[in-house]
Design a protein around this motif. Sequence first.
Motif, mmCIF file in Angstrom:
data_model
loop_
_atom_site.group_PDB
_atom_site.id
_atom_site.type_symbol
_atom_site.label_atom_id
_atom_site.label_comp_id
_atom_site.label_asym_id
_atom_site.label_seq_id
_atom_site.Cartn_x
_atom_site.Cartn_y
_atom_site.Cartn_z
ATOM 1 N N SER A 218 31.917 83.686 -4.408
ATOM 2 C CA SER A 218 32.189 84.653 -3.339
ATOM 3 C C SER A 218 32.161 86.101 -3.814
ATOM 4 O O SER A 218 32.543 87.003 -3.054
ATOM 5 C CB SER A 218 33.558 84.341 -2.715
ATOM 6 O OG SER A 218 34.578 84.434 -3.700
ATOM 7 N N HIS A 219 31.706 86.338 -5.048
ATOM 8 C CA HIS A 219 31.689 87.721 -5.554
ATOM 9 C C HIS A 219 30.598 87.865 -6.613
ATOM 10 O O HIS A 219 30.764 87.411 -7.746
ATOM 11 C CB HIS A 219 33.063 88.068 -6.145
ATOM 12 C CG HIS A 219 33.221 89.484 -6.601
ATOM 13 N ND1 HIS A 219 34.365 90.224 -6.388
ATOM 14 C CD2 HIS A 219 32.394 90.320 -7.290
ATOM 15 C CE1 HIS A 219 34.244 91.428 -6.894
ATOM 16 N NE2 HIS A 219 33.040 91.516 -7.471
ATOM 17 N N ALA A 220 29.475 88.495 -6.235
ATOM 18 C CA ALA A 220 28.384 88.700 -7.198
ATOM 19 C C ALA A 220 27.601 89.954 -6.843
ATOM 20 O O ALA A 220 27.480 90.326 -5.680
ATOM 21 C CB ALA A 220 27.457 87.488 -7.205
ATOM 22 N N HIS A 221 27.088 90.581 -7.871
ATOM 23 C CA HIS A 221 26.282 91.810 -7.729
ATOM 24 C C HIS A 221 24.897 91.483 -8.290
ATOM 25 O O HIS A 221 24.695 91.576 -9.506
ATOM 26 C CB HIS A 221 26.875 92.951 -8.551
ATOM 27 C CG HIS A 221 28.333 93.253 -8.317
ATOM 28 N ND1 HIS A 221 28.764 94.422 -7.716
ATOM 29 C CD2 HIS A 221 29.466 92.566 -8.637
ATOM 30 C CE1 HIS A 221 30.090 94.437 -7.666
ATOM 31 N NE2 HIS A 221 30.548 93.319 -8.226
ATOM 32 N N LEU A 222 23.965 91.084 -7.449
ATOM 33 C CA LEU A 222 22.692 90.568 -7.977
ATOM 34 C C LEU A 222 21.499 91.482 -7.719
ATOM 35 O O LEU A 222 20.397 91.168 -8.177
ATOM 36 C CB LEU A 222 22.398 89.181 -7.391
ATOM 37 C CG LEU A 222 23.490 88.111 -7.576
ATOM 38 C CD1 LEU A 222 22.988 86.755 -7.078
ATOM 39 C CD2 LEU A 222 23.952 88.005 -9.022
ATOM 40 N N ILE B 46 26.384 88.371 -2.072
ATOM 41 C CA ILE B 46 25.664 89.393 -2.854
ATOM 42 C C ILE B 46 25.989 90.780 -2.297
ATOM 43 O O ILE B 46 25.863 91.022 -1.098
ATOM 44 C CB ILE B 46 24.137 89.153 -2.816
ATOM 45 C CG1 ILE B 46 23.796 87.744 -3.342
ATOM 46 C CG2 ILE B 46 23.419 90.212 -3.648
ATOM 47 C CD1 ILE B 46 22.301 87.414 -3.303
ATOM 48 N N LYS B 47 26.383 91.674 -3.211
ATOM 49 C CA LYS B 47 26.757 93.037 -2.826
ATOM 50 C C LYS B 47 25.651 94.033 -3.157
ATOM 51 O O LYS B 47 24.903 93.844 -4.119
ATOM 52 C CB LYS B 47 28.000 93.472 -3.629
ATOM 53 C CG LYS B 47 29.196 92.556 -3.466
ATOM 54 C CD LYS B 47 30.322 92.973 -4.405
ATOM 55 C CE LYS B 47 31.400 91.897 -4.492
ATOM 56 N NZ LYS B 47 32.104 91.652 -3.238
ATOM 57 N N SER B 48 25.615 95.125 -2.403
ATOM 58 C CA SER B 48 24.849 96.294 -2.835
ATOM 59 C C SER B 48 25.752 97.068 -3.814
ATOM 60 O O SER B 48 26.714 96.521 -4.323
ATOM 61 C CB SER B 48 24.472 97.152 -1.626
ATOM 62 O OG SER B 48 25.634 97.753 -1.074
ATOM 63 N N VAL C 66 37.839 93.766 -0.811
ATOM 64 C CA VAL C 66 38.181 94.941 -1.625
ATOM 65 C C VAL C 66 38.175 94.579 -3.106
ATOM 66 O O VAL C 66 38.738 93.549 -3.499
ATOM 67 C CB VAL C 66 39.585 95.497 -1.242
ATOM 68 C CG1 VAL C 66 39.902 96.755 -2.039
ATOM 69 C CG2 VAL C 66 39.677 95.787 0.257
ATOM 70 N N HIS C 67 37.538 95.430 -3.933
ATOM 71 C CA HIS C 67 37.728 95.365 -5.393
ATOM 72 C C HIS C 67 39.077 96.036 -5.661
ATOM 73 O O HIS C 67 39.186 97.259 -5.534
ATOM 74 C CB HIS C 67 36.648 96.179 -6.114
ATOM 75 C CG HIS C 67 35.361 95.464 -6.371
ATOM 76 N ND1 HIS C 67 34.473 95.145 -5.389
ATOM 77 C CD2 HIS C 67 34.805 95.030 -7.545
ATOM 78 C CE1 HIS C 67 33.417 94.549 -5.932
ATOM 79 N NE2 HIS C 67 33.582 94.461 -7.239
ATOM 80 N N ALA C 68 40.071 95.257 -6.024
ATOM 81 C CA ALA C 68 41.437 95.777 -6.062
ATOM 82 C C ALA C 68 42.152 95.426 -7.361
ATOM 83 O O ALA C 68 42.075 94.298 -7.836
ATOM 84 C CB ALA C 68 42.230 95.203 -4.892
ATOM 85 N N ASP D 146 39.793 91.267 -4.624
ATOM 86 C CA ASP D 146 39.108 90.704 -5.782
ATOM 87 C C ASP D 146 39.489 91.401 -7.086
ATOM 88 O O ASP D 146 39.546 92.634 -7.122
ATOM 89 C CB ASP D 146 37.595 90.810 -5.576
ATOM 90 C CG ASP D 146 37.116 89.965 -4.386
ATOM 91 O OD1 ASP D 146 37.769 90.021 -3.327
ATOM 92 O OD2 ASP D 146 36.115 89.269 -4.535
ATOM 93 N N HIS D 147 39.724 90.607 -8.080
ATOM 94 C CA HIS D 147 40.205 90.936 -9.432
ATOM 95 C C HIS D 147 41.698 90.608 -9.531
ATOM 96 O O HIS D 147 42.071 89.691 -10.223
ATOM 97 C CB HIS D 147 39.924 92.384 -9.882
ATOM 98 C CG HIS D 147 38.491 92.611 -10.259
ATOM 99 N ND1 HIS D 147 37.948 92.091 -11.411
ATOM 100 C CD2 HIS D 147 37.496 93.274 -9.629
ATOM 101 C CE1 HIS D 147 36.657 92.437 -11.470
ATOM 102 N NE2 HIS D 147 36.362 93.149 -10.397
ATOM 103 N N CYS D 148 42.585 91.413 -8.863
ATOM 104 C CA CYS D 148 44.032 91.113 -8.870
ATOM 105 C C CYS D 148 44.569 90.920 -10.296
ATOM 106 O O CYS D 148 45.386 90.019 -10.533
ATOM 107 C CB CYS D 148 44.323 89.863 -8.038
ATOM 108 S SG CYS D 148 43.997 90.066 -6.285
ATOM 109 N N THR E 7 32.266 84.536 -10.063
ATOM 110 C CA THR E 7 31.702 85.004 -11.346
ATOM 111 C C THR E 7 31.763 86.510 -11.526
ATOM 112 O O THR E 7 31.761 86.987 -12.657
ATOM 113 C CB THR E 7 30.227 84.597 -11.484
ATOM 114 O OG1 THR E 7 29.481 85.212 -10.432
ATOM 115 C CG2 THR E 7 30.049 83.087 -11.485
ATOM 116 N N ASP E 8 31.710 87.302 -10.407
ATOM 117 C CA ASP E 8 31.503 88.754 -10.526
ATOM 118 C C ASP E 8 30.196 89.037 -11.272
ATOM 119 O O ASP E 8 30.095 90.032 -11.993
ATOM 120 C CB ASP E 8 32.689 89.428 -11.238
ATOM 121 C CG ASP E 8 32.694 90.946 -11.083
ATOM 122 O OD1 ASP E 8 31.977 91.470 -10.214
ATOM 123 O OD2 ASP E 8 33.416 91.613 -11.857
ATOM 124 N N CYS E 9 29.213 88.153 -11.142
ATOM 125 C CA CYS E 9 27.971 88.311 -11.911
ATOM 126 C C CYS E 9 27.403 89.713 -11.718
ATOM 127 O O CYS E 9 27.079 90.118 -10.597
ATOM 128 C CB CYS E 9 26.961 87.250 -11.468
ATOM 129 S SG CYS E 9 25.424 87.315 -12.416
HETATM 130 ZN ZN LIG Z 1 32.568 93.133 -8.655
#
Ligand SMILES: [Zn+2]
Length: 386
Positions: free
Chosen positions: A63-67, A127-129, A218-220, A241-243, A292-294
């Motif tokens: 649920s969290h990747a930057h591809l 996938i995030k921008s 949120v990246h938090a 996300d992160h926490c 993964t936060d890939c």
């Molecule tokens: Zn991230």
Amino acid sequence: MSLLIANIGELFTADPENGVMFDAAIVADGDRIVWIGLNADAPPADERLDAGGRAVIPGFVDSHAHLVFAGDRHAEFAARMSGEPYTGGGIRTTVAATRMAGDEALRANAARLTEEMLRQGTTTVEIKSGYGLTVEDEARSLRIAEEFTAETTYLGAHTVPAGADSDEYTALACGAMLEACAPHAKWADVFCERGAFDGDQARAVLTASANAGLALRVHANQLTAGPGVRLAVELGAASADHCTHLTDADVDALASGDTVATLLPGAEFSTRSPYPDARRLIEAGATVALATDCNPGSSFTSSMAFCIALAVREMHMTPTEALTAATAGGAHALRRTDIGRIAVGARADLAVLDAPSHVHLAYRPGTPLVKAVVQDGTTVHLTTAR
Ligand SMILES: [Zn+2]
């Protein structure tokens, strides 16, 4: 077209009603699961995949990747492992490379990574921008992302680009950039952190995005105990996300709201940082996801199994908790009930492990254990070895 997955030694459903089943079978019709039960009772189907007594799990939900990016930051990683601290500033290196790259290069990189994920059992990826940081480069990043997933996230507020004023850039991220990106995004995200966007700026971006029809994440609290988690809960974000750095108030907020705490231990591994306190969150009653936060800077892994191994070894999650967080937890973080679990009516997304139990995901770290992957009821990956 129907598909019978027969001879399942251990079926880990990540579904509270079904739990863990033994000597089981599954039937999919089209893209949905239509039957689950004992192997001996299994009805016939058009096609048959014999699990040979192995374990079957739901497809991972990352649920969290930057591809969508270009370039590579292995030199930065080597420097960090030699003692330089991680500050988040390296994002700008990737931004410069991404802006220079053509659409085909960005598309090819995203295709390579999503294929790599699929072979390792990941059947859904967000996938995030966030490496364009101009109106046109953010919009094209999302146009490329939506070729690979329905779970696209506008992250124009990833970092303030070099030379820009942070309030002016925030206004752009709330205005013309959001307008150009919203048609291609389901979600909006912001990096709420010292050195990125403060609480007021993050609130402005998230509020404008919600008004544009986007759902929030949120990246938090990755590097410091800032306002990100409480802002995420207050605004009804699906996930914080992160926490990694949480106050008691943050934990209470996550436990009382419907915002999932998504933990990304690949980032702590790759930046040699302390891991988030998963037990504190679980024991408080928060819903935990693993992803993964890939990304090419702080966590260049596409392996959910690796993240499960880290969660078990370093964060004291049980193997069952970690796998649940990597499947049903990820689905919850994307507000989806049709994925991340094996149940009648759910999508037929699953992985056959070359192992007798899901525990092997943590017990045999770094080992490729995925024997076959079924996505939308179709066998999309099958190793013939052994
Ligand atoms: Zn991230």
